[in-house]
Design a protein around this motif. Structure first.
Motif, PDB file in Angstrom:
ATOM      1  N   ASP A 178       3.705  82.376  29.648  1.00 38.97           N
ATOM      2  CA  ASP A 178       2.975  81.175  29.528  1.00 38.97           C
ATOM      3  C   ASP A 178       3.628  80.005  30.366  1.00 38.97           C
ATOM      4  OD1 ASP A 178       4.964  81.013  27.718  1.00 38.97           O
ATOM      5  OD2 ASP A 178       3.792  80.295  26.116  1.00 38.97           O
ATOM      6  N   THR A 179       4.549  80.072  31.136  1.00 33.39           N
ATOM      7  CA  THR A 179       5.143  78.911  32.050  1.00 33.39           C
ATOM      8  C   THR A 179       4.106  78.102  32.548  1.00 33.39           C
ATOM      9  OG1 THR A 179       7.183  80.359  32.130  1.00 33.39           O
ATOM     10  CG2 THR A 179       6.729  78.331  33.748  1.00 33.39           C
ATOM     11  N   PHE A 180       3.081  78.683  33.231  1.00 33.64           N
ATOM     12  CA  PHE A 180       2.204  77.722  34.092  1.00 33.64           C
ATOM     13  C   PHE A 180       0.799  77.430  33.218  1.00 33.64           C
ATOM     14  CE2 PHE A 180       4.920  80.104  37.279  1.00 33.64           C
ATOM     15  CZ  PHE A 180       5.732  78.969  37.515  1.00 33.64           C
ATOM     16  N   VAL A 181       0.671  77.674  32.018  1.00 31.99           N
ATOM     17  CA  VAL A 181      -0.267  77.699  31.466  1.00 31.99           C
ATOM     18  C   VAL A 181      -0.784  76.063  31.353  1.00 31.99           C
ATOM     19  CG1 VAL A 181      -1.533  77.278  29.155  1.00 31.99           C
ATOM     20  CG2 VAL A 181      -0.434  79.584  29.746  1.00 31.99           C
ATOM     21  N   GLY A 182      -2.243  75.609  31.935  1.00 29.92           N
ATOM     22  CA  GLY A 182      -2.740  74.415  31.853  1.00 29.92           C
ATOM     23  C   GLY A 182      -2.602  73.909  33.401  1.00 29.92           C
ATOM     24  N   LEU A 183      -2.067  74.763  34.397  1.00 30.47           N
ATOM     25  CA  LEU A 183      -1.975  74.304  35.810  1.00 30.47           C
ATOM     26  C   LEU A 183      -3.092  74.965  36.407  1.00 30.47           C
ATOM     27  CD1 LEU A 183       1.962  74.674  36.444  1.00 30.47           C
ATOM     28  CD2 LEU A 183       0.716  72.797  35.168  1.00 30.47           C
ATOM     29  N   GLN A 184      -4.418  74.735  36.046  1.00 31.23           N
ATOM     30  CA  GLN A 184      -5.648  75.613  36.635  1.00 31.23           C
ATOM     31  C   GLN A 184      -5.569  74.957  38.158  1.00 31.23           C
ATOM     32  OE1 GLN A 184      -8.927  75.261  33.924  1.00 31.23           O
ATOM     33  NE2 GLN A 184      -8.090  76.436  32.403  1.00 31.23           N
ATOM     34  N   MET A 185      -5.206  73.800  38.343  1.00 30.99           N
ATOM     35  CA  MET A 185      -5.558  73.416  39.739  1.00 30.99           C
ATOM     36  C   MET A 185      -4.393  73.679  40.722  1.00 30.99           C
ATOM     37  SD  MET A 185      -8.191  71.827  39.306  1.00 30.99           S
ATOM     38  CE  MET A 185      -8.620  70.724  40.490  1.00 30.99           C
ATOM     39  N   LEU A 186      -3.216  74.302  40.352  1.00 29.21           N
ATOM     40  CA  LEU A 186      -2.131  74.502  41.174  1.00 29.21           C
ATOM     41  C   LEU A 186      -2.561  75.217  42.402  1.00 29.21           C
ATOM     42  CD1 LEU A 186       0.840  73.713  41.036  1.00 29.21           C
ATOM     43  CD2 LEU A 186       1.246  76.127  40.117  1.00 29.21           C
ATOM     44  N   GLU A 187      -2.273  74.881  43.359  1.00 30.51           N
ATOM     45  CA  GLU A 187      -2.402  75.454  44.856  1.00 30.51           C
ATOM     46  C   GLU A 187      -1.211  76.033  45.670  1.00 30.51           C
ATOM     47  OE1 GLU A 187      -4.548  72.702  47.299  1.00 30.51           O
ATOM     48  OE2 GLU A 187      -6.296  72.713  46.198  1.00 30.51           O
TER      49      GLU A 187
ATOM     50  N   LEU B 222      17.031  79.963  37.927  1.00 32.87           N
ATOM     51  CA  LEU B 222      16.148  80.438  36.984  1.00 32.87           C
ATOM     52  C   LEU B 222      16.208  81.972  37.218  1.00 32.87           C
ATOM     53  CD1 LEU B 222      12.857  78.449  37.973  1.00 32.87           C
ATOM     54  CD2 LEU B 222      14.455  78.257  36.082  1.00 32.87           C
ATOM     55  N   GLN B 223      16.543  82.610  35.992  1.00 30.70           N
ATOM     56  CA  GLN B 223      16.562  84.129  35.926  1.00 30.70           C
ATOM     57  C   GLN B 223      15.192  84.769  35.335  1.00 30.70           C
ATOM     58  OE1 GLN B 223      20.065  85.411  34.280  1.00 30.70           O
ATOM     59  NE2 GLN B 223      21.319  84.060  35.407  1.00 30.70           N
ATOM     60  N   HIS B 224      14.719  83.880  34.293  1.00 34.46           N
ATOM     61  CA  HIS B 224      13.536  84.448  33.687  1.00 34.46           C
ATOM     62  C   HIS B 224      12.299  83.488  33.689  1.00 34.46           C
ATOM     63  CE1 HIS B 224      15.967  87.592  32.388  1.00 34.46           C
ATOM     64  NE2 HIS B 224      17.039  86.717  31.949  1.00 34.46           N
TER      65      HIS B 224
ATOM     66  N   PRO C 226      10.991  75.396  29.915  1.00 33.14           N
ATOM     67  CA  PRO C 226      10.178  75.501  28.564  1.00 33.14           C
ATOM     68  C   PRO C 226       8.633  75.818  28.761  1.00 33.14           C
ATOM     69  CG  PRO C 226      11.855  73.909  28.677  1.00 33.14           C
ATOM     70  CD  PRO C 226      11.497  74.131  30.171  1.00 33.14           C
ATOM     71  N   PRO C 227       8.248  76.664  28.013  1.00 38.43           N
ATOM     72  CA  PRO C 227       6.940  76.951  28.086  1.00 38.43           C
ATOM     73  C   PRO C 227       5.891  76.008  28.052  1.00 38.43           C
ATOM     74  CG  PRO C 227       7.836  78.741  26.631  1.00 38.43           C
ATOM     75  CD  PRO C 227       8.832  77.662  27.119  1.00 38.43           C
TER      76      PRO C 227
ATOM     77  N   ALA D 113      17.900  71.234  32.601  1.00 35.42           N
ATOM     78  CA  ALA D 113      16.909  71.428  31.569  1.00 35.42           C
ATOM     79  C   ALA D 113      15.820  70.507  31.799  1.00 35.42           C
ATOM     80  CB  ALA D 113      17.366  71.371  30.275  1.00 35.42           C
ATOM     81  N   LEU D 114      14.481  70.896  31.663  1.00 38.82           N
ATOM     82  CA  LEU D 114      13.380  70.112  31.664  1.00 38.82           C
ATOM     83  C   LEU D 114      13.057  69.729  30.126  1.00 38.82           C
ATOM     84  CD1 LEU D 114      11.149  71.933  34.098  1.00 38.82           C
ATOM     85  CD2 LEU D 114      12.800  69.966  34.591  1.00 38.82           C
TER      86      LEU D 114
END
Length: 276
Positions: free
Chosen positions: A127-136, A121-123, A101-102, A75-76
């Motif tokens: 909003d899992t990646f909300v905030g990661l606007q720089m992710l490449e 991970l099954q699901h 966790p979201p 878990a994170l």
């Protein structure tokens, strides 16, 4: 090394890199990183960590690279990442994570690369990646994902490399890749996909590098027209074959696409049911 003292790093206030990989650490003291506030790189690959203290990274506001690959994390904890606003590289591959966790990743607004490959991970929530606007770069290879939320990639418009191979995906939501105008590599190999979704073309620039091998593709008019229009660079083209309709079963998708389909050329119904 099986244990490490809470004051093991005392007297090293200028330490910038710490590599503790390939040991047998099962527990880390919560105060371990307090003496090294300038730390930029932390590598904990291939240890036996089932969990981490809630505040372990709170002193590490300058951390850029964090590698937790090859541990036993299930878990994170959102508290781990609260102060890591400068983190650019996070590797959580080859753990036993069951969910993300979201709110866990939201503070990582400088993150460029996220590796979640080979977990459980099954699901994923929308909003899992909300905030990661720089992710490449995002790697989700080797999980147990059966479906993806339609808006999953809305928060990551800068994404260039996306790896979804070796999951259990059966259907891609309409428009799921639409926000990804800069995508250059997409790996969908070895899922259960029959129909394809691709991001919009954004010429000029190199074609999309696409691996769609190992899926039971339905080589109908929709798929053929999509491939002809998008013109991706197919990886493992020989292993990318049609499962239906019967006249194309077992044929290479690329060859069928290049040759065209007489039924499609004569106005065949692109939504016609598959001929099994």
């Amino acid at each position: 090394m099986t244990t490490i003292s809470p004051n093991a790093l005392a007297g090293l206030p200028r330490l910038q890199e710490l590599h503790l990989s390939s040991n047998h650490l099962a527990v880390l003291p919560e105060a371990l990183l307090q003496p090294v506030p300038t730390l930029r790189i932390l590598d904990l690959t291939d240890n036996l960590l089932p969990d981490l203290p809630a505040g372990i990274f709170h002193p590490s506001i300058h951390l850029r690279h964090l590698v937790l690959q090859g541990n036993l994390l299930q878990a994170l904890q959102p508290s781990w990442f609260v102060h890591l606003t400068q983190l650019r590289w996070l590797n959580l591959a080859s753990n036993a994570l069951l969910e993300v966790p979201p709110a866990a990743l939201r503070p990582l607004r400088s993150l460029r690369s996220l590796d979640l490959a080979h977990n459980r991970l099954q699901h994923l929530s929308a909003d899992t990646f909300v905030g990661l606007q720089m992710l490449e770069r995002l790697d989700l290879e080797g999980n147990q994902l059966r479906a993806l939320p339609p808006a999953l990639f809305m928060p990551t418009p800068a994404l260039r490399l996306l790896f979804l191979q070796n999951n259990a995906l059966q259907v891609l939501p309409d428009g799921i890749f639409s926000p990804l105008l800069h995508l250059r590599v997409l790996d969908l190999a070895h899922n259960h996909l029959q129909a394809l979704q691709l991001p919009p073309r954004s010429p000029p620039g190199p074609p999309l590098s696409l691996d769609m091998s190992g899926n039971p593709w339905a080589c109908d008019c929709s798929l053929l027209a999509l491939l002809q229009d998008a013109a991706p660079q197919l990886i493992a083209a020989r292993a990318t074959r049609c499962a239906s309709p019967v006249q194309h079963r077992g044929q290479e998708v690329a060859a069928v696409s290049q040759a065209g389909d007489e039924g499609c050329q004569h106005g065949g119904d692109k939504r016609s049911p598959l001929d099994h």
